[in-house]
Design a protein around this motif. Structure first.
Motif, mmCIF file in Angstrom:
data_model
loop_
_atom_site.group_PDB
_atom_site.id
_atom_site.type_symbol
_atom_site.label_atom_id
_atom_site.label_comp_id
_atom_site.label_asym_id
_atom_site.label_seq_id
_atom_site.Cartn_x
_atom_site.Cartn_y
_atom_site.Cartn_z
ATOM 1 N N SER A 1 24.367 -39.259 18.388
ATOM 2 C CA SER A 1 24.292 -38.525 17.208
ATOM 3 C C SER A 1 22.746 -38.085 17.059
ATOM 4 N N THR A 2 22.569 -36.940 16.348
ATOM 5 C CA THR A 2 20.976 -36.658 15.721
ATOM 6 C C THR A 2 21.104 -36.012 14.685
ATOM 7 N N SER A 3 19.898 -36.117 13.811
ATOM 8 C CA SER A 3 19.717 -35.403 12.760
ATOM 9 C C SER A 3 18.167 -35.164 12.548
ATOM 10 N N ILE A 4 17.921 -34.144 11.747
ATOM 11 C CA ILE A 4 16.548 -33.924 11.658
ATOM 12 C C ILE A 4 15.957 -34.566 10.489
ATOM 13 N N LEU A 5 14.788 -35.110 10.795
ATOM 14 C CA LEU A 5 13.733 -35.793 9.558
ATOM 15 C C LEU A 5 12.577 -34.851 9.180
ATOM 16 N N GLU A 6 12.939 -34.055 7.986
ATOM 17 C CA GLU A 6 12.446 -33.020 7.419
ATOM 18 C C GLU A 6 11.228 -33.284 6.525
ATOM 19 N N ASP A 7 11.165 -34.519 6.067
ATOM 20 C CA ASP A 7 10.369 -34.672 4.915
ATOM 21 C C ASP A 7 9.233 -35.827 4.897
ATOM 22 N N ASN A 8 8.818 -35.933 6.211
ATOM 23 C CA ASN A 8 7.658 -36.934 6.455
ATOM 24 C C ASN A 8 6.494 -36.066 6.512
ATOM 25 N N THR A 9 5.577 -36.376 5.420
ATOM 26 C CA THR A 9 4.169 -35.676 5.213
ATOM 27 C C THR A 9 3.307 -35.690 6.502
ATOM 28 N N GLU A 10 3.119 -36.902 6.953
ATOM 29 C CA GLU A 10 2.209 -37.127 8.216
ATOM 30 C C GLU A 10 2.692 -36.456 9.432
ATOM 31 N N LEU A 11 3.794 -36.392 9.754
ATOM 32 C CA LEU A 11 4.411 -35.636 10.688
ATOM 33 C C LEU A 11 4.420 -34.129 10.525
ATOM 34 N N GLN A 12 4.819 -33.767 9.369
ATOM 35 C CA GLN A 12 4.367 -32.264 9.023
ATOM 36 C C GLN A 12 3.161 -31.926 9.319
ATOM 37 N N ASP A 13 2.313 -32.762 8.692
ATOM 38 C CA ASP A 13 0.667 -32.227 9.043
ATOM 39 C C ASP A 13 0.423 -32.246 10.342
ATOM 40 N N VAL A 14 0.782 -32.964 11.315
ATOM 41 C CA VAL A 14 0.499 -32.622 12.754
ATOM 42 C C VAL A 14 1.540 -31.555 13.401
ATOM 43 N N ASP A 15 2.516 -31.416 12.545
ATOM 44 C CA ASP A 15 3.370 -30.233 13.376
ATOM 45 C C ASP A 15 4.438 -30.692 14.356
ATOM 46 N N ALA A 16 4.719 -31.986 14.317
ATOM 47 C CA ALA A 16 5.630 -32.743 15.123
ATOM 48 C C ALA A 16 6.953 -32.432 14.625
ATOM 49 N N LYS A 17 7.765 -32.289 15.800
ATOM 50 C CA LYS A 17 9.232 -32.400 15.436
ATOM 51 C C LYS A 17 9.841 -33.584 15.626
ATOM 52 N N ALA A 18 10.467 -34.123 14.338
ATOM 53 C CA ALA A 18 11.042 -35.452 14.285
ATOM 54 C C ALA A 18 12.440 -35.379 14.118
#
Length: 407
Positions: A59-76
């Motif tokens: 199964s999968t789900s999106i991690l949407e609210d991690n600031t550090e990964l948002q800052d590097v435009d990573a898909k989590a």
């Protein structure tokens, strides 16, 4: 509530906007859609999930609210994937995280770092991937993304997926989980390649070493290029004699509490009360908790004394030592080179225990760059050479071997 985090030693808490998933809840499956503009795209076909073998995505789900990964435009992406217990080979399901760099993957796909996180606890609710903050691991993962790596972080068996027990200090199980996290990442997105490196600090260092130890027998289809293990609790059997002799440090007392609990889960007939006082037993649930009031938990752990954790008899000490030795690494010749970093002032993993594990590894012909830091401890171990070393391994450069008698 905060999740109490330790690099084995519990020293800090990390708040989260997402409460822990109650035990018994089923993993949530959501549509696979990119949360950030410009991030890597994940195929939405059924080919990215399903299957029954190790590394198959459940199964999968999106991690949407991690600031550090948002800052590097990573898909989590949070995921649940199939893995295998290190002892007995029982099929399991493990939760974790895949983080993917933005842009177009290089030829051969994104190289992968299997990231071993430090200790967060031994209960189902202590899984790092279940928290948007990733309990402090986001900045390191972001650095790996910026260096051009996809990252696969398993929570480890028993953290995050109900129905399985966490085998604290089990190098073989953690190694399998690391390998299968890389398989799952590749299964989830074919743009993620099969060339990978293992990295971890503290319990994650054991997981990284365990991955290298297991790769020859279990890691078929993947190309492990190198392993960085920092302050790994490779062989913690010394805890048994330290408990008997009353020489445990504060950090070691917490580790022993976790080890005793998980050994009681995996060994029917293992009597916890032969290793703890009745007064300690009354506080046991609080000592194990990872989401209760931080100050309350830390205060309870700080109050534990060596007299609270003394084995009843020499035979009990021997049994504990034997059970911990069974979990230790090395067990097999490692695949690829390893950079091993540890300090002489480590109050959790006695450097002499690591010395002994390294001696066994070198004797079997492992290629190890031994970086023993004089005066450094467990949490202050300097790591600047880590990512450059991993990049050199991915690029195919030869690693140093500083095992005695080798060059």
């Amino acid at each position: 509530m905060p999740l109490i985090v330790m690099s084995l030693a519990l020293v800090a808490g990390c708040s989260t906007s997402e409460p822990p998933r109650p035990a018994g809840d089923s993993p949530v499956v959501r549509s696979i859609a990119p949360p950030f503009d410009g991030s890597a795209q994940i195929p939405t076909t059924s080919a990215s999930t399903g299957g029954t073998g190790p590394g198959a995505v459940v199964s999968t789900s999106i991690l949407e609210d991690n600031t550090e990964l948002q800052d590097v435009d990573a898909k989590a992406i949070r995921m649940v994937f199939r893995s295998t217990e290190g002892t007995g080979g029982k099929p399991t399901e493990v939760s974790g995280l895949v983080a993917i760099p933005p842009g177009v993957a290089p030829e051969g796909g994104w190289p992968v770092i299997a990231f071993g996180h430090g200790t967060t606890g031994v209960l189902d609710k202590c899984a790092p991937s279940q928290f948007d903050t990733l309990v402090g691991n986001g900045s390191m993962i972001a650095s790996m993304i910026q260096s051009g790596f996809a990252v696969a972080m398993p929570d480890y068996q028993g953290l995050g997926v109900p129905g399985y027990r966490h085998p604290f200090l089990d190098g073989a199980t953690f190694g399998n989980n690391m390998i299968d996290a890389v398989r799952a990442a590749h299964n989830l997105d074919p743009a993620i390649g099969t060339r990978w490196a293992a990295f971890g600090h503290s319990l994650g260092g054991l997981a990284a070493w365990g991955a290298a130890d297991r790769a020859g027998a279990y890691g078929q289809g993947l190309d492990l290029t190198g392993t960085l293990a920092m302050a790994p609790p490779a062989d913690m059997s010394g805890l048994a004699d330290a408990a008997q002799n009353g020489t445990l440090t504060a950090d070691q007392r917490v580790a022993l509490i976790f080890a005793l609990q998980t050994l009681s889960w995996s060994n029917p007939g293992f009597d916890l009360d032969r290793y703890r006082t009745p007064s300690l037993a009354q506080k046991w649930d609080l000592l194990l908790d990872c989401t209760a009031n931080l100050n309350e938990v830390l205060k309870a752990r700080e109050a534990v004394t060596n007299a609270d954790l003394k084995p009843d008899t020499p035979a009990d000490t021997t049994r504990l030592r034997d059970l911990l030795e069974a979990l230790a690494v090395p067990k097999n010749k490692i695949t690829g080179p390893m950079l091993l970093m540890y300090g002489t002032k480590d109050t959790l993993v006695d450097y002499r225990w690591t010395d002994a594990a390294v001696k066994r590894a070198c004797a079997q012909g492992d290629v190890i760059d031994i970086d023993k830091r004089m005066g450094q401890g467990h949490s202050d171990l300097e790591s600047a050479r880590g990512l450059p070393w991993i990049k050199d391994r991915i690029d195919g450069h030869t690693a140093d071997n500083t095992c005695p008698g080798r060059t």
